[in-house]
Every structure is written in C-alpha cells, then in structure tokens.
Design an enzyme around this catalytic site. Structure first.
Site, PDB file in Angstrom:
ATOM      1  N   LEU A 168       0.818  -1.217   0.000  1.00  0.00           N
ATOM      2  CA  LEU A 168       0.000   0.000   0.000  1.00  0.00           C
ATOM      3  C   LEU A 168       0.852   1.269   0.000  1.00  0.00           C
ATOM      4  O   LEU A 168       0.661   2.166  -0.830  1.00  0.00           O
ATOM      5  CB  LEU A 168      -0.931  -0.005   1.209  1.00  0.00           C
ATOM      6  CG  LEU A 168      -1.825   1.225   1.357  1.00  0.00           C
ATOM      7  CD1 LEU A 168      -2.806   1.314   0.197  1.00  0.00           C
ATOM      8  CD2 LEU A 168      -2.570   1.192   2.685  1.00  0.00           C
ATOM      9  N   ALA A 169       1.788   1.381   0.939  1.00  0.00           N
ATOM     10  CA  ALA A 169       2.609   2.601   1.017  1.00  0.00           C
ATOM     11  C   ALA A 169       3.434   2.791  -0.247  1.00  0.00           C
ATOM     12  O   ALA A 169       3.629   3.918  -0.708  1.00  0.00           O
ATOM     13  CB  ALA A 169       3.511   2.547   2.252  1.00  0.00           C
ATOM     14  N   ASP A 170       3.920   1.684  -0.817  1.00  0.00           N
ATOM     15  CA  ASP A 170       4.669   1.777  -2.074  1.00  0.00           C
ATOM     16  C   ASP A 170       3.773   2.293  -3.195  1.00  0.00           C
ATOM     17  O   ASP A 170       4.201   3.116  -4.013  1.00  0.00           O
ATOM     18  CB  ASP A 170       5.225   0.406  -2.451  1.00  0.00           C
ATOM     19  CG  ASP A 170       6.445   0.024  -1.639  1.00  0.00           C
ATOM     20  OD1 ASP A 170       7.532   0.518  -1.952  1.00  0.00           O
ATOM     21  OD2 ASP A 170       6.306  -0.764  -0.691  1.00  0.00           O
ATOM     22  N   GLY A 171       2.547   1.792  -3.259  1.00  0.00           N
ATOM     23  CA  GLY A 171       1.638   2.233  -4.304  1.00  0.00           C
ATOM     24  C   GLY A 171       1.296   3.703  -4.192  1.00  0.00           C
ATOM     25  O   GLY A 171       1.263   4.428  -5.201  1.00  0.00           O
ATOM     26  N   ALA A 174       4.255   5.639  -5.245  1.00  0.00           N
ATOM     27  CA  ALA A 174       4.414   5.609  -6.699  1.00  0.00           C
ATOM     28  C   ALA A 174       3.553   6.675  -7.364  1.00  0.00           C
ATOM     29  O   ALA A 174       3.995   7.376  -8.277  1.00  0.00           O
ATOM     30  CB  ALA A 174       4.048   4.229  -7.234  1.00  0.00           C
TER      31      ALA A 174
END
Length: 398
Positions: A168-171, A174
């Site tokens: 989630l945090a990566d998305g 991004a």
C-alpha cells in the site's frame, strides 16, 4: 490534433526496484513515456522472482514492467557507470531507489549527472528520505505503513494493529512519485533545468490518512482502531446476508443515512437529535448496526442490493479478484485487459488507471525478457555493435 500518448518523447530511465520507483515509471510508461528499465546483468530485477509465477515466469514483473524496454547493466563498476551516463545524456528522467550515498559512491551523484545532462529530473525514492537519522537504514513500505499511523488505526478495537496485505505505502508513493516527476518536468519547461525529487515512502501515505496530525495537534486526539466502522459516520460497516455474502455500506452523506434507516424499517431514528450528523451517528453505531445488520441478515444479497438501489442508498458487495474480473461495470470500463505476451501467450492485468479523452494511455506490451532490448537501447545511445558484444563477453551487460 493531439498525439496518441501525452508523454511521447519523454525518456525515463528506471534503475529502481521493489516497488514504488518501478510503479511510478510504469505509470509514466502507460501514457507514452519511453521507459528504459536497467537491471543487474546476472541477477535481473528482484520483482522477476517476487510473488507468483507461471511456467517459471514472474507475473508481477509482467505488470510492473509493462511498456518498458529492458537492458541489463552492472552499475557497480566503472564501465557500467559510463554506460548509464551515455544513456542519460538525452534522457528526461532518472528514477532510482538505492540507499542514500550509493549513487555518489558510484560517481553518479546528481551533480555529476547534471554535468552530463542539466535537464535531467532525478527522482530519488527511499524509505526515509535523503537525510535525517534514519536515512541510511533499509526502508520498505511495511515500515511506512507502521510508522505513518496507518497500522495503529487499522483493525478491530480489541485486536492488534494491522498491516495491509499489499504494498500500500509503495503504491501511494508511486502515485506521488509520478505526480512530482511531472511537476519537475513542468518546472523544467519554465527554467530549462532539471532538479532532484526526494521522495520518502513514509510521507505520501500520511497525505491519504487525512487530518490526523491536524486533529492531534489541535485537540490531542489519537485515532483508535474501529474495525470496519468509521468515527465520522454510521451506519458504515460490512454486513452479512442470509446467503452468506458480505455487503459494504457507506452513509457519508446525511441523506443516504436517512434513506438507509427508513429502508430497514427504523424511520424514527431520523428524528433522534444525535442522527443529525455523522460524528454523532457514529457514537450510536451499536444501535444502527443492529438495525441495519439485522435487516440484511434476513435477506439474500441480491434482494438487499436491489432494495438499496431502489432507495438510492450506497451499497456494494465485498469482492474477491474473481468477482472483479466478472463484474459488468469493470468489464464495461475495460478495467481488466488481456495483453499479448510472447512468453505466456496472454497476460491479464489492470488497465491504465484513468481514461483521457484526447490523449489516452495504453498498455503496449507486458514486462519483457531480461536484456531483451539491450542492443536496441545501446545502439540508440551510440554504442557500436562490436562494443556491445565485448561488454556482453565481460559481463558488463546482458
């Protein structure tokens, strides 16, 4: 007449891995940017082996590296570093996510890269940013989900903090990365110069968590876990039907809340003083959930959804991925796309995330084989066929 893809002519070099940086590059590629993915010549990109595979081919890689041309260069040695500089000479964007100081150690600092190409936008994606007491520690999205407050406010009231079962945090980072890169490119339109984007994965997730920092500083409020309930409105929960389906209800709008309680046979609740706002309704969630949940439990999902739709109240079934693929709304939007692929025949994946009327994005191909475009990319950069062969022989490229 508009070009087919809005970002045609933008050259992006992606040397990042797992997952925020590569996803940001993917989003740019979806709208026409020429994205060159550089992997390690022996190990390849970690996402090739991450998650499920079919016939030995990583499926996450197929999605994450769609629309990207790939080459493999060892950036830890001088020959590889020189090749990167050659490729970056006419590039618009570099996306990297090495620990702070790594590019500097490889003689690839922003200052050195801007000597090669002053117009280059350099997006540096790390867990904790380029400076500060944690900047040199390994950072992943899971740590951002923990440190942002997301996990502490997620889960049942009597249960532990809960991490999401996805990146989630990566998305979120991004999306923020693609956005800030575009801001930097727009700035370059005015100044003629590139700049550095310092993106810490711990920060963008705070943006989508809303005003929790503001409320804490103003009121001393620390969010507590409420399960599927909300502190801002009620009824808001997941309810089980007689035939075992789960349905989600939202009553963010006062009018919707009134329609729901009238539908379930409790119109007198509308006249209660506490029913007049979402915050005060949330304080009576037990009573509201009992009324709504009891009504739903006596009926099958199809009948409940039909009744809510007729009453113009907001409801949706809780889907798993098989439901998503079969859903007529997603099908009509073209959300799921079957992409031809030479390794797997066809790869299904989510389509471009929004539809633009004049410059739509498109998925042109799925993630390619390791080094599939090396000769093409290096030739475009001015490297001779003989030199490419020699570099392959020495293991500098693949």
């Amino acid at each position: 007449m508009h070009p087919v893809n809005a970002l045609s002519g933008i050259k992006v070099v992606d040397i990042s891995t797992l997952f925020a940086g590569p996803t940001a590059a993917m989003l740019l590629g979806d709208f026409g940017a020429d994205v060159i993915k550089i992997e390690h010549p022996q190990r390849g990109d970690p996402s090739r082996g991450h998650g499920q595979a079919k016939d030995g081919v990583g499926l996450w890689w197929k999605v994450l590296s769609r629309n990207k041309r790939t080459t493999a260069i060892d950036l830890s040695i001088p020959e590889g570093q020189d090749l990167l500089k050659t490729i970056l000479a006419d590039a618009d964007v570099l996306i990297e996510n090495f620990r702070p100081g790594t590019l500097e150690r490889w003689n690839l600092s922003p200052e050195q890269l801007h000597e090669v190409n002053p117009r280059l936008v350099i997006a540096r994606v790390t867990g904790f940013g380029q400076f500060g007491p944690m900047s040199n520690e390994p950072g992943f999205g899971t740590l951002a989900e923990a440190m942002s407050g997301f996990a502490s406010m997620t889960g049942e009231p009597d249960g532990p903090p809960t991490l999401p079962p996805l990146a989630l945090a990566d998305g979120i980072a991004a999306l923020a990365g693609a956005y800030t890169i575009m801001v930097a490119l727009q700035s370059r339109q005015q100044t003629g110069e590139g700049q550095v984007v310092d993106l810490a994965i711990i920060e963008p997730i705070l943006t989508v968590l809303g005003p929790q920092i503001t409320a804490y500083r103003a009121l001393g409020v620390i969010p507590e876990r409420t399960g599927n309930r909300s502190t801002n409105n009620s009824p808001r929960n997941i309810y089980r039907t007689r035939d075992g389906r789960w349905l989600a209800i939202s009553t963010s709008a006062q009018s919707i809340a009134e329609r729901v309680v009238r539908l379930v046979g409790r119109p007198e609740l509308v006249d209660e003083p506490w029913f007049a706002s979402g915050r005060t309704r949330a304080q009576h969630a037990d009573e509201l959930d009992e009324a709504v949940g009891g009504w739903i439990a006596e009926r099958d999902a199809e009948d409940v959804i039909a009744a809510f739709n007729e009453a113009e109240a907001a409801i949706a079934p809780v889907y798993d991925v098989s439901d998503v693929v079969a859903d007529p709304q997603f099908q009509t939007l073209g959300t799921v796309l079957d992409v031809p692929d030479p390794e797997l025949g066809t790869v299904a994946m989510q389509n471009v995330l929004a539809r633009l009327s004049d410059t739509p994005g498109e998925i042109r191909w799925a993630g390619p084989r390791l080094g599939e475009h090396t000769h093409e990319i290096l030739t475009e950069a001015g490297v001779s066929t003989g030199d490419i062969a020699a570099l392959r022989e020495r293991g500098v490229v693949a």
